[in-house]
Design a protein around this motif. Structure first.
Motif, PDB file in Angstrom:
ATOM      1  N   VAL A  30     -33.194 -41.545  64.964  1.00  0.00           N
ATOM      2  CA  VAL A  30     -34.447 -41.623  65.724  1.00  0.00           C
ATOM      3  C   VAL A  30     -34.354 -40.699  66.933  1.00  0.00           C
ATOM      4  O   VAL A  30     -33.261 -40.315  67.355  1.00  0.00           O
ATOM      5  N   ARG A  31     -35.498 -40.334  67.478  1.00  0.00           N
ATOM      6  CA  ARG A  31     -35.517 -39.426  68.609  1.00  0.00           C
ATOM      7  C   ARG A  31     -34.961 -40.100  69.860  1.00  0.00           C
ATOM      8  O   ARG A  31     -35.291 -41.256  70.150  1.00  0.00           O
ATOM      9  N   LYS A  32     -34.135 -39.341  70.573  1.00  0.00           N
ATOM     10  CA  LYS A  32     -33.561 -39.872  71.820  1.00  0.00           C
ATOM     11  C   LYS A  32     -34.643 -40.165  72.839  1.00  0.00           C
ATOM     12  O   LYS A  32     -35.611 -39.418  72.954  1.00  0.00           O
ATOM     13  N   ASN A  33     -34.437 -41.212  73.574  1.00  0.00           N
ATOM     14  CA  ASN A  33     -35.376 -41.557  74.641  1.00  0.00           C
ATOM     15  C   ASN A  33     -34.585 -42.264  75.745  1.00  0.00           C
ATOM     16  O   ASN A  33     -34.594 -43.487  75.857  1.00  0.00           O
ATOM     17  N   TRP A  34     -33.877 -41.476  76.535  1.00  0.00           N
ATOM     18  CA  TRP A  34     -33.032 -42.041  77.588  1.00  0.00           C
ATOM     19  C   TRP A  34     -33.882 -42.840  78.570  1.00  0.00           C
ATOM     20  O   TRP A  34     -34.920 -42.361  79.023  1.00  0.00           O
ATOM     21  N   ALA A  35     -33.447 -44.048  78.885  1.00  0.00           N
ATOM     22  CA  ALA A  35     -34.164 -44.847  79.877  1.00  0.00           C
ATOM     23  C   ALA A  35     -33.180 -45.657  80.704  1.00  0.00           C
ATOM     24  O   ALA A  35     -32.179 -46.174  80.187  1.00  0.00           O
ATOM     25  N   GLU A  83     -21.134 -33.411  70.926  1.00  0.00           N
ATOM     26  CA  GLU A  83     -22.277 -33.154  70.040  1.00  0.00           C
ATOM     27  C   GLU A  83     -23.342 -34.236  70.185  1.00  0.00           C
ATOM     28  O   GLU A  83     -24.515 -33.997  69.956  1.00  0.00           O
ATOM     29  N   LYS A  84     -22.907 -35.422  70.549  1.00  0.00           N
ATOM     30  CA  LYS A  84     -23.856 -36.546  70.649  1.00  0.00           C
ATOM     31  C   LYS A  84     -24.696 -36.463  71.900  1.00  0.00           C
ATOM     32  O   LYS A  84     -25.853 -36.908  71.921  1.00  0.00           O
ATOM     33  N   SER A  85     -24.097 -35.938  72.982  1.00  0.00           N
ATOM     34  CA  SER A  85     -24.841 -35.826  74.232  1.00  0.00           C
ATOM     35  C   SER A  85     -24.161 -34.850  75.174  1.00  0.00           C
ATOM     36  O   SER A  85     -22.941 -34.741  75.185  1.00  0.00           O
ATOM     37  N   SER A  86     -24.985 -34.175  75.959  1.00  0.00           N
ATOM     38  CA  SER A  86     -24.426 -33.251  76.954  1.00  0.00           C
ATOM     39  C   SER A  86     -24.060 -33.985  78.236  1.00  0.00           C
ATOM     40  O   SER A  86     -23.487 -33.409  79.148  1.00  0.00           O
ATOM     41  N   LYS A  87     -24.439 -35.271  78.297  1.00  0.00           N
ATOM     42  CA  LYS A  87     -24.163 -36.033  79.506  1.00  0.00           C
ATOM     43  C   LYS A  87     -22.688 -36.412  79.590  1.00  0.00           C
ATOM     44  O   LYS A  87     -21.989 -36.446  78.585  1.00  0.00           O
ATOM     45  N   LYS A  88     -22.272 -36.726  80.812  1.00  0.00           N
ATOM     46  CA  LYS A  88     -20.908 -37.211  81.045  1.00  0.00           C
ATOM     47  C   LYS A  88     -20.848 -38.713  80.809  1.00  0.00           C
ATOM     48  O   LYS A  88     -21.843 -39.409  80.969  1.00  0.00           O
TER      49      LYS A  88
HETATM   50  O1  I3S Z   1     -29.446 -34.600  71.242  1.00  0.00           O
HETATM   51  P1  I3S Z   1     -30.598 -33.854  71.858  1.00  0.00           P
HETATM   52  O2  I3S Z   1     -31.780 -33.762  70.960  1.00  0.00           O
HETATM   53  O3  I3S Z   1     -30.187 -32.555  72.440  1.00  0.00           O
HETATM   54  O4  I3S Z   1     -31.079 -34.788  73.040  1.00  0.00           O
HETATM   55  C1  I3S Z   1     -31.799 -34.376  74.164  1.00  0.00           C
HETATM   56  C2  I3S Z   1     -33.264 -34.618  73.949  1.00  0.00           C
HETATM   57  O5  I3S Z   1     -33.511 -35.936  73.551  1.00  0.00           O
HETATM   58  C3  I3S Z   1     -34.044 -34.344  75.227  1.00  0.00           C
HETATM   59  O6  I3S Z   1     -35.395 -34.679  75.080  1.00  0.00           O
HETATM   60  P2  I3S Z   1     -36.465 -33.916  74.180  1.00  0.00           P
HETATM   61  O7  I3S Z   1     -36.631 -34.862  73.033  1.00  0.00           O
HETATM   62  O8  I3S Z   1     -37.699 -33.810  74.993  1.00  0.00           O
HETATM   63  O9  I3S Z   1     -35.879 -32.605  73.796  1.00  0.00           O
HETATM   64  C4  I3S Z   1     -33.516 -35.187  76.396  1.00  0.00           C
HETATM   65  O10 I3S Z   1     -34.213 -34.875  77.565  1.00  0.00           O
HETATM   66  C5  I3S Z   1     -32.034 -34.926  76.594  1.00  0.00           C
HETATM   67  O11 I3S Z   1     -31.576 -35.758  77.634  1.00  0.00           O
HETATM   68  C6  I3S Z   1     -31.260 -35.158  75.323  1.00  0.00           C
HETATM   69  O12 I3S Z   1     -29.921 -34.751  75.425  1.00  0.00           O
HETATM   70  P3  I3S Z   1     -28.683 -35.377  76.175  1.00  0.00           P
HETATM   71  O13 I3S Z   1     -27.620 -34.342  75.959  1.00  0.00           O
HETATM   72  O14 I3S Z   1     -29.068 -35.558  77.592  1.00  0.00           O
HETATM   73  O15 I3S Z   1     -28.273 -36.677  75.530  1.00  0.00           O
END
Ligand code: I3S
Length: 128
Positions: A30-35, A83-88
């Motif tokens: 599913v699409r990421k949706n950080w909250a 690969e899963k996330s660019s975050k720390k």
């Molecule tokens: O794994 P992804 O697709 O690079 O994840 C990034 C996206 O979800 C991005 O949002 P968009 O769906 O608008 O492209 C988020 O803003 C990023 O935070 C996600 O990557 P990180 O590396 O932060 O988990």
């Protein structure tokens, strides 16, 4: 006469604000949706309540219902790969039913504590 008190501890009770996103639901990406999410570990259940900013208790008030709950029994935790996330400091949590979550905090000590708590919970309840 001696009175013996039994004190029961719930070492797995923990709460705080974490950045959370689902990445897989029932095995499907599913699409990421950080909250920013108020997170509570209660027994072998992890509860998430979105919104209202940090510090707001969802016990009471108008946030008495958790938005999302996860059964940790049979799940796993590991540090997420790049690969899963660019975050720390990202924890990857997988559940038995094929839901995958990423859990993150900018604060080392906070995320390390959560990693420990989640691992311990999963190990403790491994045979249920
Ligand atoms: O794994 P992804 O697709 O690079 O994840 C990034 C996206 O979800 C991005 O949002 P968009 O769906 O608008 O492209 C988020 O803003 C990023 O935070 C996600 O990557 P990180 O590396 O932060 O988990």
């Amino acid at each position: 006469h001696k009175i013996i008190f039994t004190i029961q501890f719930f070492p797995s009770e923990k709460c705080g604000v974490l950045n959370v996103t689902k990445i897989t639901e029932h095995g499907k990406k599913v699409r990421k949706n950080w909250a920013s999410t108020w997170t509570v570990l209660q027994g072998s259940t992890l509860l998430f309540a979105k919104g209202q900013g940090s510090g707001t208790s969802w016990f009471g008030g108008n946030q008495s219902k958790p938005e999302f709950t996860v059964d940790l029994r049979g799940g796993s935790v590991e540090w997420a790969s790049k690969e899963k996330s660019s975050k720390k400091h990202v924890i990857e949590l997988k559940t038995r039913v094929g839901t995958e979550l990423l859990i993150q905090s900018e604060i080392d000590s906070v995320i390390n504590d959560w990693f420990r708590a989640l691992s311990e919970t999963i190990n403790t309840h491994a045979w249920e």
